[in-house]
Scaffold this motif. Structure first.
Motif, short mmCIF file in Angstrom:
data_model
loop_
_atom_site.label_atom_id
_atom_site.label_comp_id
_atom_site.label_asym_id
_atom_site.label_seq_id
_atom_site.Cartn_x
_atom_site.Cartn_y
_atom_site.Cartn_z
N ILE A 2 -18.91 -16.93 17.72
CA ILE A 2 -17.56 -17.83 18.28
C ILE A 2 -16.58 -17.67 17.22
O ILE A 2 -16.77 -18.12 16.33
CB ILE A 2 -18.04 -18.84 18.95
CG1 ILE A 2 -19.10 -18.86 19.81
CG2 ILE A 2 -16.57 -19.68 19.54
CD1 ILE A 2 -19.76 -20.16 20.19
N ILE A 4 -13.01 -18.91 15.96
CA ILE A 4 -11.99 -20.20 16.32
C ILE A 4 -10.97 -20.20 15.38
O ILE A 4 -10.73 -20.12 14.27
CB ILE A 4 -12.98 -21.52 16.19
CG1 ILE A 4 -13.97 -21.54 16.98
CG2 ILE A 4 -11.90 -22.63 16.39
CD1 ILE A 4 -15.10 -22.80 16.69
N TYR A 6 -7.93 -22.63 14.04
CA TYR A 6 -7.24 -23.89 13.30
C TYR A 6 -5.89 -23.63 13.16
O TYR A 6 -5.66 -22.88 12.54
CB TYR A 6 -7.96 -24.55 12.63
CG TYR A 6 -9.30 -25.21 12.85
CD1 TYR A 6 -10.05 -25.19 13.99
CD2 TYR A 6 -10.10 -25.93 11.82
CE1 TYR A 6 -11.22 -25.61 14.32
CE2 TYR A 6 -11.24 -26.57 11.97
CZ TYR A 6 -11.75 -26.30 13.35
OH TYR A 6 -13.10 -27.09 13.61
N ILE A 34 -20.48 -19.89 14.43
CA ILE A 34 -19.23 -19.80 14.69
C ILE A 34 -18.38 -19.33 13.35
O ILE A 34 -19.04 -19.57 12.45
CB ILE A 34 -18.85 -21.29 15.01
CG1 ILE A 34 -18.98 -22.29 13.83
CG2 ILE A 34 -19.40 -21.92 16.28
CD1 ILE A 34 -18.43 -23.46 13.98
N ILE A 36 -14.58 -20.08 11.84
CA ILE A 36 -13.30 -20.70 11.71
C ILE A 36 -12.26 -20.11 10.86
O ILE A 36 -12.62 -19.81 9.78
CB ILE A 36 -13.61 -22.08 11.43
CG1 ILE A 36 -14.43 -22.55 12.38
CG2 ILE A 36 -12.09 -22.84 11.56
CD1 ILE A 36 -14.83 -24.11 11.93
N ILE A 91 -11.50 -19.42 20.57
CA ILE A 91 -11.16 -20.96 20.86
C ILE A 91 -10.01 -21.12 19.96
O ILE A 91 -10.08 -20.65 18.96
CB ILE A 91 -12.21 -22.04 20.56
CG1 ILE A 91 -13.48 -21.76 21.34
CG2 ILE A 91 -11.80 -23.36 20.42
CD1 ILE A 91 -14.74 -22.73 20.76
N HIS A 93 -7.82 -24.29 18.53
CA HIS A 93 -7.84 -25.52 18.35
C HIS A 93 -6.70 -25.86 17.61
O HIS A 93 -6.74 -25.75 16.48
CB HIS A 93 -9.10 -25.90 17.50
CG HIS A 93 -9.54 -27.36 17.32
ND1 HIS A 93 -11.08 -27.92 17.25
CD2 HIS A 93 -8.88 -28.50 17.54
CE1 HIS A 93 -10.66 -29.16 17.16
NE2 HIS A 93 -9.33 -29.61 17.47
N ARG A 369 -20.31 -28.56 16.48
CA ARG A 369 -20.89 -27.08 16.44
C ARG A 369 -21.30 -26.82 17.83
O ARG A 369 -20.91 -25.85 18.74
CB ARG A 369 -21.80 -26.83 15.69
CG ARG A 369 -22.48 -25.38 15.84
CD ARG A 369 -24.01 -25.16 15.31
NE ARG A 369 -24.82 -26.31 15.80
CZ ARG A 369 -25.95 -26.34 15.37
NH1 ARG A 369 -26.54 -25.79 14.07
NH2 ARG A 369 -26.74 -27.35 16.04
N TYR A 371 -20.68 -28.62 20.46
CA TYR A 371 -19.75 -28.92 21.50
C TYR A 371 -19.01 -27.54 21.80
O TYR A 371 -18.47 -26.85 22.68
CB TYR A 371 -18.57 -29.70 21.18
CG TYR A 371 -17.20 -30.13 21.83
CD1 TYR A 371 -17.36 -30.80 22.86
CD2 TYR A 371 -16.05 -29.49 21.38
CE1 TYR A 371 -16.31 -30.78 23.81
CE2 TYR A 371 -15.06 -29.80 22.24
CZ TYR A 371 -14.92 -30.37 23.32
OH TYR A 371 -13.79 -30.58 24.11
N TYR A 372 -18.59 -26.87 20.46
CA TYR A 372 -17.89 -25.54 20.62
C TYR A 372 -18.88 -24.49 21.47
O TYR A 372 -18.35 -23.82 22.21
CB TYR A 372 -17.62 -24.94 19.27
CG TYR A 372 -16.54 -25.62 18.44
CD1 TYR A 372 -15.26 -25.88 19.04
CD2 TYR A 372 -16.70 -25.78 17.16
CE1 TYR A 372 -14.52 -26.43 18.30
CE2 TYR A 372 -15.57 -26.35 16.41
CZ TYR A 372 -14.39 -26.78 17.05
OH TYR A 372 -13.34 -27.35 16.46
N TYR A 376 -17.94 -22.53 24.84
CA TYR A 376 -18.11 -21.01 25.00
C TYR A 376 -18.84 -20.54 26.08
O TYR A 376 -18.66 -19.66 27.00
CB TYR A 376 -18.56 -20.59 23.65
CG TYR A 376 -18.55 -19.13 23.63
CD1 TYR A 376 -17.47 -18.12 23.40
CD2 TYR A 376 -19.89 -18.35 23.67
CE1 TYR A 376 -17.63 -16.67 23.31
CE2 TYR A 376 -19.84 -17.24 23.43
CZ TYR A 376 -18.92 -16.28 23.30
OH TYR A 376 -18.96 -14.89 23.42
#
Length: 380
Positions: A2, A4, A6, A34, A36, A91, A93, A369, A371-372, A376
């Motif tokens: 995933i 992400i 920021y 994930i 980031i 995502i 964020h 984690r 939650y993400y 997804y």
């Protein structure tokens, strides 16, 4: 994996929001589910001059520079759009509070299905002290309502921060992500206290400590004027300020004006706040507003007693250990009395209480984690 993104308003600095974001980033760094990356609103020169940004990049972190909107609103829009379309993030964020409405609108138009707005505060970080700032506040208030439609998921550091940015009816829909820290780093050390007090040659002094950006939000003018009153009564008292900011010169001038410049130590921005806390005898925090202050949690883990402004703009949820005395800045006499050399014992059970209240970084990072991953899976 995933992907992400920021998004932050500035280059990485040693501030509350950045501390929270980086704490979670490093806690999740080795997760295979994930990845980031960061987008920061900063010029190339600002990023190069940011020690923390350069350190982050040197450690393998990915930072994308977005033209600051103060330079060009259109270029900011184009930079974000190009980045999101190219990297195909799952995502986005936003850690930009209200102004994140613009970021999330771009993400929405680029087809990003998971758009998280994160509230880190309970008010705007600028004062309405001139026409330019008043106009900014009008725009930011508009963004505060827009973000509720551009984001499809809400996150905040506290219920009060959620209510401020997302509105009362959305508080129940908000994921509260605690501003957790690595507790072991901030535990009190008598050895480090002795070592640093000898280094600073303050072995026999009573130290009032404060950590925070030298800005309007942190209310340093009140702290300096209050300290001047304390110092008249007790010459053994020193004030140590940790942090930099736009009001540094103004605050230094005020110390000269009040005749206390030799009793106030400006340490600037440091990378060992966890060690400096050991030097303090008491922690003073007269902020005008806060989301849920990271440094207040750090101070409590260290066992310090904290004197904090009693205002609805600072969540009482910040008191995780019973070590906070809430005193309104309207009651200056009580602040003077509280800071006048009173000895408080370090709380030996502070770390256990912090962990019990959900501020253990390792545990909270796993929840984030998950939650993400759940978001997804729901949006595949």
């Amino acid at each position: 994996m995933i992907k992400i993104l920021y998004v932050l308003n500035n280059a990485l600095e040693r501030g509350g929001t950045e501390s929270v974001v980086l704490n979670y980033y490093y806690a999740l760094q080795n997760e295979r589910t994930i990845k980031i990356e960061f987008a920061v609103h900063a010029t190339k020169e600002e990023a190069e001059n940011s020690i923390l940004t350069q350190q982050f990049i040197n450690e393998g972190g990915v930072v994308h520079l977005i033209t600051p909107r103060r330079v060009s609103f259109q270029r900011e829009h184009d930079d974000l759009k190009k980045l999101i379309l190219k990297e195909k993030y799952d995502i986005v964020h936003s850690h930009s509070d209200a102004i994140g409405a613009d970021v999330l609108k771009i993400a929405k138009n680029c087809g990003v299905n998971i758009r998280i707005a994160h509230s880190h505060n309970t008010n705007f970080t600028i004062a309405a002290d001139c026409l330019k700032n008043r106009l900014k506040l009008v725009y930011l208030n508009i963004c505060r309502y827009k973000i509720r439609h551009e984001a499809n998921y809400f996150m905040a550091c506290s219920s009060s921060a959620a209510k401020w940015l997302f509105g009362k009816k959305n508080v129940s829909k908000t994921y509260i992500l605690n501003n957790a820290i690595d507790n072991s780093k901030y535990e009190f050390s008598e050895k480090k206290r002795k070592e640093l007090r000898e280094k600073f040659r303050i072995e026999d002094k009573y130290i009032i400590g404060h950590v925070g950006r030298l800005s309007y939000q942190k209310n340093h003018e009140f702290l300096i004027r209050t300290f001047a009153e304390v110092h008249k009564k007790n010459s053994k008292v020193l004030l140590i300020l940790v942090g930099n900011g736009e009001l540094k010169t103004e605050i230094e001038d005020l110390c000269v004006e009040l005749g206390i410049k030799d009793s106030v130590i400006f340490l600037g921005s440091v990378d060992n706040v966890n060690e400096i806390l050991n030097v303090f005898d008491i922690f003073a925090f007269p902020s005008r507003y806060e989301g849920l202050s990271v440094v207040l949690i750090e101070a409590q883990v260290n066992g310090l007693h904290c004197i904090v402004n009693d205002t609805e703009r600072i969540s009482k949820a910040a008191d995780l250990t019973g070590q906070i005395s809430w005193i309104s800045v309207e009651d200056k006499k009580s602040w003077v009395d509280a800071l006048n050399g009173k000895k408080y014992e370090r709380n030996p059970d502070a770390v256990n209480k912090i962990k019990a209240n959900g501020y253990n970084l390792a545990e909270e990072a796993i929840k984030l984690r998950n939650y993400y991953v759940d978001l997804y899976q729901k949006n595949k």
